[in-house]
Design an enzyme around this catalytic site. Structure first.
Site, PDB file in Angstrom:
ATOM      1  N   TYR A 117      53.561  19.298  65.530  1.00  0.00           N
ATOM      2  CA  TYR A 117      54.300  20.556  65.299  1.00  0.00           C
ATOM      3  C   TYR A 117      53.399  21.744  65.616  1.00  0.00           C
ATOM      4  CZ  TYR A 117      57.002  24.045  62.602  1.00  0.00           C
ATOM      5  OH  TYR A 117      57.729  25.151  62.192  1.00  0.00           O
ATOM      6  N   ASN A 133      71.583  20.562  69.147  1.00  0.00           N
ATOM      7  CA  ASN A 133      71.956  19.154  69.341  1.00  0.00           C
ATOM      8  C   ASN A 133      72.084  18.418  68.000  1.00  0.00           C
ATOM      9  OD1 ASN A 133      69.328  18.871  68.542  1.00  0.00           O
ATOM     10  ND2 ASN A 133      68.746  17.419  70.151  1.00  0.00           N
ATOM     11  N   ALA A 177      60.402  31.406  67.944  1.00  0.00           N
ATOM     12  CA  ALA A 177      60.071  31.181  66.534  1.00  0.00           C
ATOM     13  C   ALA A 177      58.775  30.404  66.459  1.00  0.00           C
ATOM     14  CB  ALA A 177      61.198  30.392  65.860  1.00  0.00           C
TER      15      ALA A 177
HETATM   16  P1  NAD Z   1      66.186  23.535  60.873  1.00  0.00           P
HETATM   17  O1  NAD Z   1      65.734  22.130  61.044  1.00  0.00           O
HETATM   18  O2  NAD Z   1      67.148  23.852  59.779  1.00  0.00           O
HETATM   19  O3  NAD Z   1      66.800  24.099  62.220  1.00  0.00           O
HETATM   20  C1  NAD Z   1      66.351  23.711  63.476  1.00  0.00           C
HETATM   21  C2  NAD Z   1      67.561  23.485  64.362  1.00  0.00           C
HETATM   22  O4  NAD Z   1      67.115  23.162  65.698  1.00  0.00           O
HETATM   23  C3  NAD Z   1      68.435  22.306  63.908  1.00  0.00           C
HETATM   24  O5  NAD Z   1      69.779  22.707  63.828  1.00  0.00           O
HETATM   25  C4  NAD Z   1      68.219  21.250  64.987  1.00  0.00           C
HETATM   26  O6  NAD Z   1      69.324  20.389  65.135  1.00  0.00           O
HETATM   27  C5  NAD Z   1      67.938  22.107  66.211  1.00  0.00           C
HETATM   28  N1  NAD Z   1      67.196  21.409  67.263  1.00  0.00           N
HETATM   29  C6  NAD Z   1      66.019  20.724  67.147  1.00  0.00           C
HETATM   30  N2  NAD Z   1      65.663  20.204  68.331  1.00  0.00           N
HETATM   31  C7  NAD Z   1      66.622  20.575  69.236  1.00  0.00           C
HETATM   32  C8  NAD Z   1      66.812  20.351  70.623  1.00  0.00           C
HETATM   33  N3  NAD Z   1      65.941  19.636  71.344  1.00  0.00           N
HETATM   34  N4  NAD Z   1      67.883  20.907  71.230  1.00  0.00           N
HETATM   35  C9  NAD Z   1      68.778  21.646  70.524  1.00  0.00           C
HETATM   36  N5  NAD Z   1      68.663  21.876  69.193  1.00  0.00           N
HETATM   37  C10 NAD Z   1      67.591  21.340  68.555  1.00  0.00           C
HETATM   38  O7  NAD Z   1      64.844  24.423  60.699  1.00  0.00           O
HETATM   39  P2  NAD Z   1      64.671  25.971  60.333  1.00  0.00           P
HETATM   40  O8  NAD Z   1      63.942  26.077  59.061  1.00  0.00           O
HETATM   41  O9  NAD Z   1      65.939  26.696  60.505  1.00  0.00           O
HETATM   42  O10 NAD Z   1      63.642  26.416  61.469  1.00  0.00           O
HETATM   43  C11 NAD Z   1      64.103  27.104  62.634  1.00  0.00           C
HETATM   44  C12 NAD Z   1      62.920  27.546  63.468  1.00  0.00           C
HETATM   45  O11 NAD Z   1      62.057  28.395  62.713  1.00  0.00           O
HETATM   46  C13 NAD Z   1      62.065  26.384  63.975  1.00  0.00           C
HETATM   47  O12 NAD Z   1      61.631  26.669  65.284  1.00  0.00           O
HETATM   48  C14 NAD Z   1      60.892  26.389  63.016  1.00  0.00           C
HETATM   49  O13 NAD Z   1      59.726  25.866  63.618  1.00  0.00           O
HETATM   50  C15 NAD Z   1      60.740  27.868  62.711  1.00  0.00           C
HETATM   51  N6  NAD Z   1      60.092  28.083  61.406  1.00  0.00           N
HETATM   52  C16 NAD Z   1      60.782  27.950  60.250  1.00  0.00           C
HETATM   53  C17 NAD Z   1      60.127  28.143  59.050  1.00  0.00           C
HETATM   54  C18 NAD Z   1      60.838  28.063  57.717  1.00  0.00           C
HETATM   55  O14 NAD Z   1      60.193  28.263  56.693  1.00  0.00           O
HETATM   56  N7  NAD Z   1      62.125  27.815  57.665  1.00  0.00           N
HETATM   57  C19 NAD Z   1      58.760  28.441  59.028  1.00  0.00           C
HETATM   58  C20 NAD Z   1      58.098  28.541  60.240  1.00  0.00           C
HETATM   59  C21 NAD Z   1      58.768  28.380  61.442  1.00  0.00           C
END
Ligand code: NAD
Ligand code: UDP
Length: 328
Positions: free
Chosen positions: A146, A33, A115
């Site tokens: 979170y 979204n 994730a």
């Molecule tokens: P990001 O913010 O770049 O990506 C998250 C995506 O989810 C975004 O595109 C956002 O628009 C979408 N989103 C959020 N809420 C939504 C909803 N209700 N409906 C549809 N889409 C939605 O973050 P990221 O770093 O790519 O993280 C991705 C996943 O990995 C997350 O679940 C995060 O908790 C997990 N994670 C990431 C890291 C990291 O270091 N990057 C570490 C731990 C966990």
């Protein structure tokens, strides 16, 4: 052709996962979204015959006509400044969103990977963190939205696995970085690199003695890919165990970027974990996985990516405008 639904597809990790699964011959349905993501991350896929995109908020009922073999649930704000600004959306996507995706996986007979995060360990009292550590989380602190959403996500996923026999996988992701991170998402790597590129001082929160262990995105994606295709259902840490203090890391970034700026110190955010390092013994054993890209190499690729961004992206406000996503 195997079909996979990837939520959070327009985000940092989600977009790399879309690329990888297309490369492996899957048909990928991306869902997002855009609340913290960016269409630019998936523009190159929009005309690809193995990719389709659905703009949808996963906290609302999800309707997919096609059969699905796999689901990867990556939708969630992931940076502290994002989830502090949109705490309720963060709780909802971890709780209601995960529930919807579990229901969808059950209806389709699909395998679901969620994730999760090193944040389930909170400010850890066990070091390095092993999967059997229960964690040290402040439920009512600002980060609790979170951490607790992710802990609930793990619990409901295991409940669907145990009660309904659903095939599930849980990856506990430790700090991961690389191209397509949002330059203004507040996480330490884009923050320091953006500051260096704008000629600003690097902001260290606290005294910089807290540690993190940074994993390059390609290594993370490889670990997730192997876990999805494995037969292991309990949580698995995926991250790079090479730990560094934030102070030393700022010095590395100063050297890498050649900036003339200095570091300045700001208050440490509440409940900021003091140390973090994944124990990856389990991933090595069951997935034959370990990270291959060292910090020097990964940081250089990432800095080259940030350097290639436009002036407008570099100077975009540190806070995304979330007003359009917040229901009154
Ligand atoms: P990001 O913010 O770049 O990506 C998250 C995506 O989810 C975004 O595109 C956002 O628009 C979408 N989103 C959020 N809420 C939504 C909803 N209700 N409906 C549809 N889409 C939605 O973050 P990221 O770093 O790519 O993280 C991705 C996943 O990995 C997350 O679940 C995060 O908790 C997990 N994670 C990431 C890291 C990291 O270091 N990057 C570490 C731990 C966990
Ligand atoms: N940090 C910092 N300066 C910044 C941004 C972050 O010193 O401009 C620190 C932050 O307090 C934390 C670490 O860097 O200790 C990693 O923060 P990040 O937001 O990247 O992720 P976290 O691991 O805390 O979720």
């Amino acid at each position: 052709m195997k079909k996979i639904l990837i939520t959070g597809a327009a985000g940092f990790l989600g977009s790399h996962l879309c690329d990888r699964f297309i490369l492996e011959g899957f048909h990928v349905i991306g869902m997002d979204n855009f609340i913290t993501g960016d269409k630019g991350n998936i523009n190159h896929l929009l005309n690809h015959s193995s990719f389709e995109f659905i703009e949808h908020d996963v906290t609302k009922f999800i309707k997919i006509e096609d059969d699905l073999d796999y689901i990867l649930h990556f939708a969630s704000p992931a940076s502290p400044i994002d989830y502090l600004k949109i705490p309720i959306q963060t709780l909802k996507v971890g709780a209601l969103g995960t529930h919807n995706l579990l229901g969808l996986a059950k209806a389709k007979g699909a395998r679901l990977l969620i994730a999760s995060t090193s944040e389930v360990y909170g400010d850890p009292l066990v070091h390095p963190q092993t999967e059997d550590y229960y964690g040290n989380v402040n439920t009512i602190g600002p980060r609790g939205v979170y951490d607790e959403a992710k802990r609930f996500q793990e619990s409901i996923t295991m409940a669907y696995h145990r009660f309904h026999g659903l095939e599930t996988r849980i990856v506990r992701i430790f700090n991961t970085y690389g191209p397509r991170m949002r330059l203004n998402d507040g996480r330490v790597i884009p923050a320091f690199m953006g500051q260096a590129l704008r000629g600003e001082d690097l902001t260290i929160f606290g005294d910089g003695s807290q540690t993190r262990s940074f994993c390059y995105v390609d290594d993370q994606i490889e670990g997730i890919y192997r876990l999805l295709l494995s037969d292991y259902t309990l949580p698995v840490n995926i991250g790079n165990p090479h730990e560094i203090t934030i102070k030393d890391f700022a010095e590395e970034i100063i050297k890498l970027t050649g900036t003339q700026q200095k570091v300045i110190y700001k208050d440490l955010p509440i409940n900021d974990p003091m140390q973090r390092q994944p124990d990856i013994t389990l991933a090595k054993k069951i997935l034959d996985w370990e990270p291959k890209v060292g910090r020097a190499e990964g940081m250089k690729i990432t800095f080259d990516y940030f350097k290639s961004l436009s002036h407008e992206q570099l100077y975009k406000s540190a806070h995304k405008d979330f007003s359009g996503y917040i229901s009154k």
